[in-house]
Scaffold this motif. Structure first.
Motif, PDB file in Angstrom:
ATOM      1  N   LEU A 171      37.947  33.836  44.249  1.00 35.63           N
ATOM      2  CA  LEU A 171      37.844  35.417  43.883  1.00 35.63           C
ATOM      3  C   LEU A 171      38.968  35.964  43.580  1.00 35.63           C
ATOM      4  O   LEU A 171      39.158  36.442  42.283  1.00 35.63           O
ATOM      5  N   SER A 172      40.217  35.403  44.002  1.00 37.42           N
ATOM      6  CA  SER A 172      41.533  35.989  43.574  1.00 37.42           C
ATOM      7  C   SER A 172      41.676  35.445  41.874  1.00 37.42           C
ATOM      8  O   SER A 172      42.310  36.129  40.868  1.00 37.42           O
ATOM      9  N   MET A 173      41.503  33.968  41.625  1.00 35.23           N
ATOM     10  CA  MET A 173      41.384  33.545  40.172  1.00 35.23           C
ATOM     11  C   MET A 173      40.556  34.192  39.318  1.00 35.23           C
ATOM     12  O   MET A 173      40.767  34.562  38.075  1.00 35.23           O
ATOM     13  N   LEU A 174      39.175  34.786  39.633  1.00 33.56           N
ATOM     14  CA  LEU A 174      38.417  35.451  38.875  1.00 33.56           C
ATOM     15  C   LEU A 174      38.750  36.618  38.519  1.00 33.56           C
ATOM     16  O   LEU A 174      38.812  37.183  37.788  1.00 33.56           O
ATOM     17  N   PHE A 175      39.416  37.471  39.616  1.00 33.04           N
ATOM     18  CA  PHE A 175      40.038  38.740  39.353  1.00 33.04           C
ATOM     19  C   PHE A 175      41.088  38.689  38.417  1.00 33.04           C
ATOM     20  O   PHE A 175      41.170  39.374  37.434  1.00 33.04           O
ATOM     21  N   LEU A 176      41.971  37.627  38.359  1.00 35.99           N
ATOM     22  CA  LEU A 176      43.099  37.520  37.639  1.00 35.99           C
ATOM     23  C   LEU A 176      42.528  37.219  36.172  1.00 35.99           C
ATOM     24  O   LEU A 176      43.234  37.802  35.138  1.00 35.99           O
ATOM     25  N   LEU A 177      41.518  36.423  35.820  1.00 40.59           N
ATOM     26  CA  LEU A 177      40.982  36.288  34.627  1.00 40.59           C
ATOM     27  C   LEU A 177      40.364  37.364  33.903  1.00 40.59           C
ATOM     28  O   LEU A 177      40.493  37.574  32.703  1.00 40.59           O
ATOM     29  N   ILE A 178      39.693  38.192  34.780  1.00 47.43           N
ATOM     30  CA  ILE A 178      38.821  39.210  34.130  1.00 47.43           C
ATOM     31  C   ILE A 178      40.053  40.400  33.948  1.00 47.43           C
ATOM     32  O   ILE A 178      39.846  40.993  32.647  1.00 47.43           O
ATOM     33  N   PHE A 179      40.907  40.555  34.814  1.00 47.38           N
ATOM     34  CA  PHE A 179      41.811  41.734  34.626  1.00 47.38           C
ATOM     35  C   PHE A 179      43.146  41.137  34.031  1.00 47.38           C
ATOM     36  O   PHE A 179      43.973  41.824  33.714  1.00 47.38           O
TER      37      PHE A 179
END
Length: 179
Positions: A171-179
């Motif tokens: 979830l953290s990596m996904l968040f960093l990719l999106i934002f």
């Protein structure tokens, strides 16, 4: 041999449904063993606080030292298009952590633990975990994550905590990719 070859289902997508069914049938968790206690929760928080700087450092170092390498295909597609389907989020945040932790921390970890002891089991399963993802750029970060997950498995004796930590990482990596 099947336990060691089971990692091939990450490399051969057609084996996913079949092997997942076998994992779920043969390794269904015992509720008493995996109940969440305050002591286990505090242990988990301490482990994450120790390993989080290591994982972040590994991620930053690999991004700088291996900047000429190509990211994983899923990372490329998310960062280039910005479009993320709900099914992709579900797969990244829920399905992948469950499937990977059932194999790496439930089956493989337990099998190696009987043969090599806890320290070598954590190291060997972390190496295998990072290499199975087939990406040099993410290898140091995934190795550090594998160390954390192996330590969580050994200290808390809970696959549920491993799944939770893995899911939070994704979830953290996904968040960093999106934002």
């Amino acid at each position: 041999i099947l336990k060691y070859l089971g990692g091939l289902f990450f490399l051969i997508p057609l084996l996913h449904p079949f092997f997942l069914a076998i994992l779920l049938i043969t390794n269904f968790p015992d509720n008493k063993k995996y109940e969440i206690s305050k002591k286990r929760a505090l242990t988990l928080i301490r482990l994450i606080s120790v390993f989080l700087p290591i994982i972040i450092s590994a991620n930053i170092l690999s991004a700088h030292l291996l900047s000429d390498r190509v990211p994983q295909k899923i990372v490329q597609s998310i960062s280039s298009s910005g479009n993320l389907l709900i099914i992709n989020c579900f797969s990244i945040i829920v399905v992948s952590p469950i499937v990977e932790e059932l194999y790496f921390r439930k089956i493989l970890f337990q099998e190696l633990l009987h043969r090599f002891g806890s320290m070598w089991t954590i190291i060997l399963s972390s190496i295998y975990f990072s290499f199975v993802h087939l990406n040099v750029l993410s290898l140091p970060t995934l190795f550090a994550l594998g160390l954390l997950l192996g330590t969580v498995a050994q200290v808390t004796k809970s696959i549920i905590f491993c799944m939770l930590v893995h899911s939070l990482f994704n979830l953290s990596m996904l968040f960093l990719l999106i934002f």
